[in-house]
Design an enzyme around this catalytic site. Structure first.
Site, PDB file in Angstrom:
ATOM      1  N   CYS A   9       0.736  -1.194   0.070  1.00  0.00           N
ATOM      2  CA  CYS A   9       0.019  -0.017  -0.131  1.00  0.00           C
ATOM      3  C   CYS A   9       1.005   1.495  -0.051  1.00  0.00           C
ATOM      4  O   CYS A   9       1.995   1.249   0.048  1.00  0.00           O
ATOM      5  CB  CYS A   9      -0.738  -0.144   1.951  1.00  0.00           C
ATOM      6  SG  CYS A   9      -0.203   0.173   2.946  1.00  0.00           S
ATOM      7  N   ARG A  15      -2.939  -0.704   5.470  1.00  0.00           N
ATOM      8  CA  ARG A  15      -3.954  -1.434   5.028  1.00  0.00           C
ATOM      9  C   ARG A  15      -3.003  -3.113   4.137  1.00  0.00           C
ATOM     10  O   ARG A  15      -2.927  -4.107   4.753  1.00  0.00           O
ATOM     11  CB  ARG A  15      -4.389  -1.024   3.233  1.00  0.00           C
ATOM     12  CG  ARG A  15      -5.435  -0.043   3.277  1.00  0.00           C
ATOM     13  CD  ARG A  15      -5.487   0.186   2.168  1.00  0.00           C
ATOM     14  NE  ARG A  15      -4.375   1.200   1.665  1.00  0.00           N
ATOM     15  CZ  ARG A  15      -4.398   1.225   0.310  1.00  0.00           C
ATOM     16  NH1 ARG A  15      -5.633   2.116  -0.330  1.00  0.00           N
ATOM     17  NH2 ARG A  15      -3.307   2.836  -0.321  1.00  0.00           N
ATOM     18  N   ASP A 126      -8.207   3.780   1.819  1.00  0.00           N
ATOM     19  CA  ASP A 126      -7.107   4.292   2.869  1.00  0.00           C
ATOM     20  C   ASP A 126      -7.589   4.759   4.041  1.00  0.00           C
ATOM     21  O   ASP A 126      -8.543   5.999   4.069  1.00  0.00           O
ATOM     22  CB  ASP A 126      -6.044   4.824   2.483  1.00  0.00           C
ATOM     23  CG  ASP A 126      -4.350   5.064   3.379  1.00  0.00           C
ATOM     24  OD1 ASP A 126      -4.706   3.913   4.279  1.00  0.00           O
ATOM     25  OD2 ASP A 126      -3.230   5.523   2.385  1.00  0.00           O
TER      26      ASP A 126
END
Length: 157
Positions: A9, A15, A126
Site C-alpha cells: 500500500c 492496509r 486507505d
C-alpha cells in the site's frame, strides 16, 4: 517450494500490514505455513520502521489477529526476485509498482480485489485518510480469502 506473497500500500502502516496479518492467519489455519509466506511493504518511505497504524492494531487485536513484530518497510527492486505475488491495494499502487518493476515476468501483480469474483469495490480505500478501518478489514479479509483460494488451486496446495 514456498509461495511468497507481498502486500503493498502507500505507507505500509494500514492496509498492507492488515492484509499481511490476516493472510498469515488464514495460511496458518489452513496448515500451509511452511508453503506460503507473506510480507508487506509501502510505496513510500515515510513510515519505515514504524509499527502498524493504531487503528489497524486496535481492530486486528479485537479480531484476534496478531501483529507483533511488524514494522513498515519500503518496497525494493529486489522484492521482484523474492515474491511470486505482489498485491497492491489500489490502482495507484499498481501503477507505482509497474513503474518499479524490473525485468521479472514471473511475478503476478494485481490489486487485492482483483481476486474477488464480484467485489464491492476495485480499490481498498486507505483508512489513514477515511478512518474506516472496519470497512477496510471487511474488504481485505474477503480479498485474502479469495487470494488464498487462488494460490491453493494454482499451486495444488
Amino acid at each position: 517450494m514456498k509461495i511468497n506473497v507481498l502486500f503493498v500500500c502507500l505507507g505500509n502502516i494500514c492496509r498492507s500490514p492488515m492484509a499481511e496479518a490476516i493472510f498469515r492467519q488464514m495460511v496458518e489455519k489452513e496448515g500451509l505455513s511452511g508453503k506460503v509466506e507473506t510480507d508487506s511493504a509501502g510505496i513510500g518511505h515515510w513510515h519505515i520502521g514504524q509499527p502498524p497504524h493504531k487503528g489497524t492494531q486496535e481492530l486486528l487485536s479485537e479480531k484476534s489477529v496478531p501483529v507483533e513484530g511488524m514494522k513498515a518497510r519500503q518496497i525494493d527492486t529486489s522484492d521482484w526476485d523474492k515474491f511470486e505475488y505482489i498485491v497492491g491495494m489500489d490502482a495507484q499502487n499498481i501503477r507505482d509498482l509497474q513503474a518499479l518493476r524490473n525485468t521479472s515476468d514471473q511475478v503476478e501483480v494485481k490489486r487485492l480485489m482483483d481476486y474477488v469474483p464480484h467485489p464491492k469495490e476495485r480499490d481498498v480505500p486507505d483508512p489513514y485518510f477515511t478512518g474506516n478501518f472496519d470497512y477496510v478489514f471487511e474488504l481485505v479479509e474477503e480479498g485474502c480469502r479469495y487470494l488464498l483460494k487462488d494460490i491453493k488451486k494454482k499451486w495444488n496446495l
